[in-house]
Design a protein around this motif. Sequence first.
Motif, PDB file in Angstrom:
ATOM      1  N   GLY A 123       0.795  -1.254   0.114  1.00 19.80           N
ATOM      2  CA  GLY A 123       0.039   0.117   0.010  1.00 19.80           C
ATOM      3  C   GLY A 123       1.054   1.407   0.070  1.00 19.80           C
ATOM      4  O   GLY A 123       0.322   2.312   0.048  1.00 19.80           O
ATOM      5  N   SER A 124       2.176   1.056   0.012  1.00 21.25           N
ATOM      6  CA  SER A 124       3.031   2.517  -0.141  1.00 21.25           C
ATOM      7  C   SER A 124       2.989   3.084  -1.371  1.00 21.25           C
ATOM      8  O   SER A 124       3.162   4.279  -1.439  1.00 21.25           O
ATOM      9  N   GLU A 129      -0.570   4.259   9.083  1.00 21.55           N
ATOM     10  CA  GLU A 129      -2.055   4.279   8.898  1.00 21.55           C
ATOM     11  C   GLU A 129      -2.484   4.562   7.536  1.00 21.55           C
ATOM     12  O   GLU A 129      -3.703   4.385   7.220  1.00 21.55           O
ATOM     13  N   ILE A 130      -1.692   5.407   6.495  1.00 20.92           N
ATOM     14  CA  ILE A 130      -2.145   5.616   5.384  1.00 20.92           C
ATOM     15  C   ILE A 130      -1.923   4.393   4.588  1.00 20.92           C
ATOM     16  O   ILE A 130      -2.745   3.991   3.412  1.00 20.92           O
ATOM     17  N   GLN A 131      -0.827   3.552   4.763  1.00 18.05           N
ATOM     18  CA  GLN A 131      -0.847   2.081   4.197  1.00 18.05           C
ATOM     19  C   GLN A 131      -2.103   1.415   4.555  1.00 18.05           C
ATOM     20  O   GLN A 131      -2.591   0.779   3.603  1.00 18.05           O
ATOM     21  N   ARG A 185      -8.249  -0.551  -1.650  1.00 11.38           N
ATOM     22  CA  ARG A 185      -7.907  -1.239  -2.744  1.00 11.38           C
ATOM     23  C   ARG A 185      -8.300  -2.647  -2.878  1.00 11.38           C
ATOM     24  O   ARG A 185      -8.765  -3.308  -3.663  1.00 11.38           O
ATOM     25  N   ASP A 186      -8.028  -3.369  -1.955  1.00  8.77           N
ATOM     26  CA  ASP A 186      -8.156  -4.974  -1.525  1.00  8.77           C
ATOM     27  C   ASP A 186      -9.343  -5.398  -0.759  1.00  8.77           C
ATOM     28  O   ASP A 186      -9.485  -6.814  -0.748  1.00  8.77           O
ATOM     29  N   LYS A 187      -9.911  -4.634  -0.040  1.00 13.55           N
ATOM     30  CA  LYS A 187     -11.101  -4.823   0.661  1.00 13.55           C
ATOM     31  C   LYS A 187     -10.851  -6.063   1.591  1.00 13.55           C
ATOM     32  O   LYS A 187     -11.477  -6.816   1.734  1.00 13.55           O
ATOM     33  N   LEU A 188      -9.637  -5.879   2.152  1.00 13.57           N
ATOM     34  CA  LEU A 188      -9.301  -7.077   3.264  1.00 13.57           C
ATOM     35  C   LEU A 188      -9.754  -6.497   4.650  1.00 13.57           C
ATOM     36  O   LEU A 188      -9.927  -5.344   4.873  1.00 13.57           O
ATOM     37  N   ASN A 189      -9.796  -7.487   5.600  1.00 13.39           N
ATOM     38  CA  ASN A 189     -10.232  -7.167   6.872  1.00 13.39           C
ATOM     39  C   ASN A 189      -9.069  -6.772   7.662  1.00 13.39           C
ATOM     40  O   ASN A 189      -7.909  -6.890   7.264  1.00 13.39           O
ATOM     41  N   ASP A 190      -9.243  -6.344   9.139  1.00 12.55           N
ATOM     42  CA  ASP A 190      -8.261  -5.715   9.869  1.00 12.55           C
ATOM     43  C   ASP A 190      -7.397  -7.022  10.141  1.00 12.55           C
ATOM     44  O   ASP A 190      -6.003  -6.733  10.360  1.00 12.55           O
TER      45      ASP A 190
END
Length: 205
Positions: free
Chosen positions: A11-12, A134-136, A143-148
Amino acid sequence: MLTIGLTGGIGSGKSTVSALFEGFNVPVIDADIIAHQLVSKGQPTLKILAQTFGTEIINVDNALNRARLKQIIFSNAQKKKQLENILHPLIYQQIERQQQRLKAAYCIISIPLLIETAKTEFIDRILVVDCALEIQIARIKQRDKLNDVDIDAIIASQASREERLAVADDVIDNSTRTLQLRPQVEKLHTLYLLLSSTQDTLICE
């Protein structure tokens, strides 16, 4: 040829930065693209993965179920290591082959796990794309719709922001707007061309 190892956490913004370098006609070798090609339908590597992790990682159309494989490896450190032992040597072989075919002042090799694999002997400079954690996380969610839980597992498997910055020769700040990336890339492009010409001079001498 000067070799720049481009890396950064998930996510960078590595892909965006790579595209900007390509806009300056700089060749980019992307380890993620190579990895996807290695495990595409019909490839021998995909069969090895199915034998190692089970046929549940293969969809009915014989393509890799990437989501299922991620669940397996990020919940089990030993299985993650197994996957790395299979893929990483093959990826680096392809990187070397592609690089040998290039004719350019310098090239970018985008390797998300460059720091983690510690395979930097063929890299002249390490370029880190950096942003706050936190930006990542926000970008990954969008983008990826992943959970925490999945996001935390992926981030925990990568080098920390501090570890990446500690070994960086150059840093691109991608904490704000994409428009601010191009001037940073352009500045580094000028630097790398200069360093490449210096390197060539030293080799000739």
